[in-house]
Design a protein around this motif. Structure first.
Motif, PDB file in Angstrom:
ATOM      1  N   ARG A 148       5.745   5.500  -5.590  1.00 13.78           N
ATOM      2  CA  ARG A 148       5.237   4.186  -5.188  1.00 13.78           C
ATOM      3  C   ARG A 148       6.421   3.240  -4.975  1.00 13.78           C
ATOM      4  O   ARG A 148       7.324   3.164  -5.815  1.00 13.78           O
ATOM      5  CB  ARG A 148       4.298   3.619  -6.240  1.00 13.78           C
ATOM      6  CG  ARG A 148       2.995   4.399  -6.374  1.00 13.78           C
ATOM      7  CD  ARG A 148       2.015   3.667  -7.282  1.00 13.78           C
ATOM      8  NE  ARG A 148       0.749   4.381  -7.362  1.00 13.78           N
ATOM      9  CZ  ARG A 148       0.471   5.308  -8.279  1.00 13.78           C
ATOM     10  NH1 ARG A 148       1.382   5.629  -9.180  1.00 13.78           N
ATOM     11  NH2 ARG A 148      -0.700   5.908  -8.295  1.00 13.78           N
ATOM     12  N   TYR A 204      13.626  -3.732  -3.608  1.00 14.67           N
ATOM     13  CA  TYR A 204      12.590  -2.713  -3.830  1.00 14.67           C
ATOM     14  C   TYR A 204      12.599  -2.254  -5.289  1.00 14.67           C
ATOM     15  O   TYR A 204      13.642  -2.192  -5.945  1.00 14.67           O
ATOM     16  CB  TYR A 204      12.836  -1.492  -2.926  1.00 14.67           C
ATOM     17  CG  TYR A 204      12.583  -1.755  -1.461  1.00 14.67           C
ATOM     18  CD1 TYR A 204      11.318  -1.617  -0.904  1.00 14.67           C
ATOM     19  CD2 TYR A 204      13.630  -2.137  -0.617  1.00 14.67           C
ATOM     20  CE1 TYR A 204      11.100  -1.846   0.449  1.00 14.67           C
ATOM     21  CE2 TYR A 204      13.413  -2.373   0.733  1.00 14.67           C
ATOM     22  CZ  TYR A 204      12.148  -2.222   1.253  1.00 14.67           C
ATOM     23  OH  TYR A 204      11.931  -2.450   2.581  1.00 14.67           O
ATOM     24  N   ARG A 221       7.545  -0.772  -3.900  1.00 14.10           N
ATOM     25  CA  ARG A 221       7.146  -2.172  -3.714  1.00 14.10           C
ATOM     26  C   ARG A 221       8.374  -2.939  -3.244  1.00 14.10           C
ATOM     27  O   ARG A 221       9.431  -2.885  -3.881  1.00 14.10           O
ATOM     28  CB  ARG A 221       6.606  -2.770  -5.014  1.00 14.10           C
ATOM     29  CG  ARG A 221       5.317  -2.126  -5.501  1.00 14.10           C
ATOM     30  CD  ARG A 221       4.823  -2.789  -6.784  1.00 14.10           C
ATOM     31  NE  ARG A 221       3.585  -2.197  -7.250  1.00 14.10           N
ATOM     32  CZ  ARG A 221       3.504  -1.134  -8.030  1.00 14.10           C
ATOM     33  NH1 ARG A 221       4.604  -0.537  -8.445  1.00 14.10           N
ATOM     34  NH2 ARG A 221       2.333  -0.665  -8.403  1.00 14.10           N
ATOM     35  N   GLU A 281       3.941  -2.717   0.158  1.00  9.76           N
ATOM     36  CA  GLU A 281       3.741  -1.728  -0.913  1.00  9.76           C
ATOM     37  C   GLU A 281       3.309  -0.418  -0.266  1.00  9.76           C
ATOM     38  O   GLU A 281       2.297  -0.380   0.452  1.00  9.76           O
ATOM     39  CB  GLU A 281       2.691  -2.214  -1.915  1.00  9.76           C
ATOM     40  CG  GLU A 281       2.444  -1.235  -3.045  1.00  9.76           C
ATOM     41  CD  GLU A 281       1.447  -1.775  -4.060  1.00  9.76           C
ATOM     42  OE1 GLU A 281       1.119  -1.062  -5.020  1.00  9.76           O
ATOM     43  OE2 GLU A 281       0.998  -2.942  -3.881  1.00  9.76           O
ATOM     44  N   LYS A 303       1.585  -6.136  -0.359  1.00  9.15           N
ATOM     45  CA  LYS A 303       1.645  -6.215  -1.826  1.00  9.15           C
ATOM     46  C   LYS A 303       0.764  -7.349  -2.312  1.00  9.15           C
ATOM     47  O   LYS A 303       0.859  -8.488  -1.853  1.00  9.15           O
ATOM     48  CB  LYS A 303       3.099  -6.450  -2.271  1.00  9.15           C
ATOM     49  CG  LYS A 303       3.262  -6.507  -3.780  1.00  9.15           C
ATOM     50  CD  LYS A 303       4.724  -6.715  -4.134  1.00  9.15           C
ATOM     51  CE  LYS A 303       4.880  -6.831  -5.637  1.00  9.15           C
ATOM     52  NZ  LYS A 303       6.292  -7.077  -6.010  1.00  9.15           N
TER      53      LYS A 303
END
Length: 705
Positions: free
Chosen positions: A573, A487, A575, A586, A703
């Motif tokens: 945020r 991540y 990902r 995401e 994503k």
């Protein structure tokens, strides 16, 4: 000046110059061997006055010429010297004074006229003439003798000059000899220095040879000691070897017997080895089966993780994609003011001023109880219900009581801790890691504890929802790392003040850049020209929160001395990428601390132009949020309905969080005071409206490559 004198002066200057230019290392050496300095000749004007004994070893000094003895009467005589003769003295032309005995007589000149005096004495005149003649003859004799003396003096001067030349030559020879001796002495001194240096070198070489020999002797002695030690050890080893050989001869017999026994053991081990090889082959087969089982279990674990994500999402959907929590803050010491104490009658009706009151603990407890609103929490098992009671008098004087019941997904009482509140929110943080958008609101009036709920205090026990959610996200991401997930995280902190977006992490001043809100087709929201900070640890998030909190717009009002005059939105945020399964996701976590809803009359903002404008902007954005919630409720009932997201920057920024692409939680904060009962009822009614709204199902964000 005579020629002999000039030549003498020339020789004198030459001697002086020779003496000045001669070296001054040693004294001159005389002819007789005595070491005394040579005295230079002095240049005198008369050579006859210089004794010959001062110039080396010359002839004997000359005698002084004496003047002849006069036989006549006493008169002036001229002393004979070596100087040129002086002219003869003149006789007086007028008168002559003669002295005879005690009496004296003055007469006129010898040629006095007969008319002016007595008759001349002829005999006396004759005597005078005779005396004059004798003086003249003596003077002539003196002149002849003086000429002879002058001639003798000239001869002496010539002799002196010849002696001087001889002495000058001797002096030059002596100086030459002295220079020669000095050069010889310097050469001898140089030879002595060279001999000394050579002797010193030879002595140093000898000393070095002696030291080297001593060192060699010491080394030889050390070698000798080592050799002697080696010899002793060798002798000891030889003795031991001899004893060992004796023992070995005895041991050989024993080894022969042991060798026969070992051959028998080897045969037994060979059979055991064959059995072990068979066992190893069986174990290898079991290991291959175990590896295959491990791979199957890992695959099952990955599938279980996927199932867990789905079940977790289903549980969250069953709870509702928009959920409502209600939290009542405790009574603060500042809520119990001196004015409340005076109204409660704790200090008497005619007591001192409120500023000088020092209430007792009983008065404080009584004032605290009277300041509280009548709130009840009847649901002790699920904690989902809150009841408000109010009593008032009607115009006719009759007591009127009112009761309001509200039900929500969770109700937190005043004694609830930050950890208990976050326990209900932690599942939403898990959904964010799984790839869903999550939005958490803090709503309520000014001073109801929204900022404390979201940001919290400085200690770990009082930490708010934002730092706890970030720590939860980092912890879950590390746990999923063992299952192949990697991540990356980014953070952004915005403020909406007077319908203007400010970047709380930016370096420039506010209102210098125009930030625009952009929504893409994938359900992501971006704000232009804002700082997005990469995050690597929870401590870094705490530092960013401290920076943003120091830059956030706050002001004092009648209801709160540090009231938030803007809406703050922290966006995290996330990902993720799984190299084993090739799956990616995401998600984003929006933590919103809304500005306090308040009335102008109670907050006192109407007296200040800036506070009035801020309050109007806050109420407008909160009203727009209520309109969006109402439109979403109508859309779920009637179908198509326009949602007014663009009526406010707040609703337009949170469009994806309110439109069904996000899991939304609204935490309504209430004040426990009776004076804020009306504001609390307004907040509860709005919370009920939100709780009855359906916004659809959240979608997982994949994503984009």
């Amino acid at each position: 000046m005579p020629a002999s004198f000039s030549s003498k002066m020339t020789l004198k200057r030459k001697a002086d110059s020779d003496e000045d230019t001669a070296p001054r290392k040693l004294h001159a050496i005389a002819e007789n061997g005595a070491q005394r300095p040579t005295q230079p000749l002095r240049n005198n004007r008369s050579a006859t006055n210089v004794p010959s004994t001062k110039i080396g070893l010359g002839p004997a000094p000359l005698t002084k010429p004496r003047a002849p003895t006069l036989s006549g009467p006493p008169s002036r005589t001229t002393r004979a010297t070596s100087a040129p003769p002086k002219p003869a003295p003149r006789l007086p032309s007028t008168r002559t004074t003669l002295t005879r005995g005690p009496a004296s007589r003055t007469t006129s000149g010898p040629l006095r006229s007969a008319a002016g005096a007595a008759k001349p004495d002829d005999s006396r005149f004759q005597a005078l003439q005779t005396q004059v003649q004798s003086i003249e003859s003596a003077r002539a004799a003196d002149a002849a003798r003086l000429a002879a003396d002058m001639e003798a003096e000239r001869l002496k001067v010539a002799e002196l000059q010849s002696n001087h030349l001889a002495l000058s030559r001797q002096l030059a020879d002596a100086k030459t000899q002295e220079l020669t001796q000095r050069r010889e002495l310097v050469n001898a001194s140089d030879e002595m220095d060279a001999l000394k240096k050579r002797h010193a070198r030879e002595l140093m070489d000898l000393e070095m040879d002696v030291k080297r020999r001593d060192r060699e002797i010491r080394e030889l002695e050390d070698d000798l000691r080592v050799v002697r030690g080696d010899l002793d050890r060798e002798r000891t080893v030889v003795g031991e070897l001899k004893s060992t050989i004796t023992q070995q001869s005895t041991t050989q017999v024993t080894l022969t017997a042991q060798n026969q026994a070992l051959h028998a053991q080897i045969n037994a081990l060979q059979s055991s080895f064959d059995y072990s090889a068979e066992t190893v082959s069986n174990l290898r087969m079991d290991l291959e089966k175990a590896r295959e089982r491990v791979e199957e279990l890992e695959q099952e674990a990955r599938e279980a993780e996927m199932i867990r994500r789905k079940l977790h999402n289903m549980v969250q959907e069953l709870k509702g994609n928009i959920r409502v929590f209600c939290r009542v803050r405790p009574v603060l010491p500042s809520d119990v003011s001196a004015t409340t104490l005076v109204k409660s009658g704790g200090s008497g009706s005619r007591g001192p001023s409120p500023a000088s009151i020092s209430p007792s603990p009983e008065d404080l407890e009584r004032a605290r109880v009277e300041a509280l609103a009548e709130m009840a929490f009847p649901d002790k098992r699920d904690h989902k219900e809150i009841v408000l009671n109010s009593s008032s008098e009607s115009a006719t004087g009759q007591e009127r009581k009112e009761t309001w019941n509200f039900n929500f997904d969770r109700v937190f009482e005043p004694h609830s801790t930050q950890a208990e509140v976050f326990e209900e929110i932690s599942l939403l943080a898990q959904s964010c890691v799984d790839g869903y958008n999550v939005c958490i609101f803090a709503y309520g009036q000014t001073g109801s504890g929204k900022s404390f709920t979201m940001e919290g205090g400085s200690s770990d026990a009082t930490a708010g929802m934002i730092p706890r959610a970030v720590e939860q996200v980092f912890r879950v991401s590390e746990e999923l790392g063992s299952k192949g997930w990697e991540y990356t995280m980014e953070g952004q902190f915005l403020e909406i003040y007077n319908e203007t977006i400010n970047d709380l992490l930016g370096k420039g001043e506010f209102d210098k850049k125009k930030h625009e809100i952009k929504h893409d087709k994938n359900g992501s929201t971006h704000v232009t020209d804002t700082v997005i900070q990469p995050l690597r640890s929870p401590n870094q998030v705490r530092a960013l929160l401290a920076i943003a909190q120091s830059r956030r717009t706050v002001a004092a009002t009648l209801m709160n001395e540090r009231s938030s005059r803007s809406h703050s939105v922290f966006t995290l945020r996330i990902r993720g990428n799984n190299k084993m399964t090739g799956e990616s996701c995401e998600g984003s976590l929006n933590l919103v601390d809304l500005a306090g809803s308040e009335r102008l009359k109670e907050s006192g903002a109407g007296n200040d132009k800036d506070r009035l404008r801020e309050t109007q902007s806050i109420n407008k954005s909160l009203s727009a949020l209520g309109d969006v919630i109402a439109a979403l409720g109508e859309k779920s009932e009637k179908g198509d309905k326009h949602i007014p997201y663009r009526n406010s920057k707040l609703t337009y920024l949170l469009q994806n969080s309110l439109s069904g692409n996000s899991k939304t939680l609204m935490v309504f904060n209430l004040s426990p005071l009776a004076t804020h009962l009306n504001e609390s009822l307004c907040s509860l009614r709005f919370a009920t409206k939100v709780n009855n709204t359906t916004i659809g199902t959240a979608k997982k964000q994949i994503k984009s490559s």
